[in-house]
Design a protein around this motif. Sequence first.
Motif, PDB file in Angstrom:
ATOM      1  N   HIS A 297       0.419  -7.197   1.284  1.00  7.87           N
ATOM      2  CA  HIS A 297      -0.244  -6.311   0.314  1.00  7.87           C
ATOM      3  C   HIS A 297      -1.166  -5.377   1.091  1.00  7.87           C
ATOM      4  CE1 HIS A 297       0.933  -8.934  -3.078  1.00  7.87           C
ATOM      5  NE2 HIS A 297       0.549  -9.962  -2.335  1.00  7.87           N
TER       6      HIS A 297
ATOM      7  N   TYR B  45      -2.650  -2.979  -0.123  1.00 10.52           N
ATOM      8  CA  TYR B  45      -3.749  -2.566  -1.002  1.00 10.52           C
ATOM      9  C   TYR B  45      -4.983  -3.457  -0.892  1.00 10.52           C
ATOM     10  CZ  TYR B  45      -3.215  -6.231  -4.572  1.00 10.52           C
ATOM     11  OH  TYR B  45      -3.211  -7.431  -5.232  1.00 10.52           O
TER      12      TYR B  45
ATOM     13  N   ASP C 105       6.125  -4.754   1.504  1.00 12.88           N
ATOM     14  CA  ASP C 105       4.835  -4.640   0.824  1.00 12.88           C
ATOM     15  C   ASP C 105       4.992  -4.797  -0.687  1.00 12.88           C
ATOM     16  OD1 ASP C 105       1.953  -4.001   0.981  1.00 12.88           O
ATOM     17  OD2 ASP C 105       2.529  -2.277  -0.246  1.00 12.88           O
TER      18      ASP C 105
ATOM     19  N   HIS D 209       2.697  -3.644  -3.940  1.00 11.18           N
ATOM     20  CA  HIS D 209       1.530  -2.799  -4.182  1.00 11.18           C
ATOM     21  C   HIS D 209       1.009  -2.878  -5.628  1.00 11.18           C
ATOM     22  CE1 HIS D 209      -1.252   0.468  -4.070  1.00 11.18           C
ATOM     23  NE2 HIS D 209      -0.626   1.081  -5.056  1.00 11.18           N
TER      24      HIS D 209
ATOM     25  N   ILE E  92       2.071   5.691  -0.196  1.00 11.15           N
ATOM     26  CA  ILE E  92       2.252   4.657   0.834  1.00 11.15           C
ATOM     27  C   ILE E  92       3.408   5.037   1.756  1.00 11.15           C
ATOM     28  CG2 ILE E  92       2.724   2.205   1.237  1.00 11.15           C
ATOM     29  CD1 ILE E  92       1.537   1.692  -1.570  1.00 11.15           C
TER      30      ILE E  92
END
Length: 446
Positions: free
Chosen positions: A66, A68, A126, A128, A141
Amino acid sequence: MLITNATVVTWGEPNQVLTDQAIYIDGGKIAAVGTSASLGAQYSDIERIDAKGQMVMPGNICAHTHFYGAYARGMPIPGDAPANFPQILERLWWPLDKALDKDTVRASALVSLVDAVKHGTTTLIDHHASPNFIDGSLDVIAEAVNQSGLRAVLCYEVTDRDGDAKMEAGVSENVRFIQSKRIARIGATFGLHASLTLNDKALKACVDAVPKGHGFHVHVAEHEADEEDSLRRSGRRVVQRFDEFGMWRDKTIAAHCVHIDEAERQMLQAKNTWITHQPRSNMNNAVGAMAFDRMIAQNMRICIGNDGFSNNMWADWKDAYLLHKVVSRDPRKANGGDIIRAGVYNNARLAEQFFEKTRLGEISVGAAADIIFVDYHPFTPLHEGNLPWHILFGFESSMVTTTIVEGQLLMRDRQLLTLNEPEIAREAFALAPKVWERYNANINAL
Ligand SMILES: [Zn+2]
């Protein structure tokens, strides 16, 4: 480009460790592997990189992360410390993801990518979340990934915890991004948060919307609360509940699977689902430990991710190696060979699902030139048979000196070439006070 004087770890099957090797890279792929003398004579007039005897091996792959979460670094959580995983979600992650906007989504991605290049992680899958900046978030991203030169697979985590409109926006963002034109290094899948934040309407919306040939990337039974919630909602455990919606497809990733039972394991095995293990995260959240050995013995496709911890995959390999020994009080658990099976081979096969006709995680002719140099000086014999234990007890991410993806140098002799770390850190730092302020406002509104 010709890499010379390399001690090559192929991560082929079977693995080979070969000394005094050269690797010829052409068009982003490995075009030849041979002795330094023979390839040196054959390709005499091209750019050379002398590995000076360093270990040269495929870049590491992270099966679940992640970006984020970057702004959680050092962030104080007001009030009493969260006492369990549901409280960690409610008091850390959900107020934090709501505090992100376009600039901080970009900054979170860039700082994570800097970290990945430095630690030799060349492919990242990932997951997000930024509920107040959903539309176009995956493009922001992707732009950062593009700039970094790394390889990544992106998705947006659908949830109904912020209402129907945001749930639908999350669905649309996944579909839009999957169907968008992307560079070859960037893949896409369809993200969902977890059963406990997905009502039937949301699950149906995801399954109805997912483009043909794509799977899902979802958290499964990270904490027992997810199973209890699923039983309350549906009378079924999480894996059965998702199965009824048809979520177990070829490319689906089930992250964690700490609290699944035997029937759920059998179903995931029968469906050939990819399962990711994040030991550092599991220990940090005190959620328990997956049945790693049983799942490996059942031939389940266990991969290793970092769940947003540092992009130093050897740390998660090492913690997987230790975690299962201590929880079971049995030093035979999580054998070094099984750690490599999960973190190297299964991760590579998983990542390949998202990059058509691309061989990843192997030094062999035709494979993608995603390569790292490791400045490791063994002081005991090192060979194919004992390499896992050299890595688990000897390798440090600080030993990564050079990172190459698709034949492009992203870091050479510890100098970053595509990303400006001081500038990226300065820009992220300038935005941090506002993120923490918004986080505090969100937590006060709970
Ligand atoms: Zn996660």
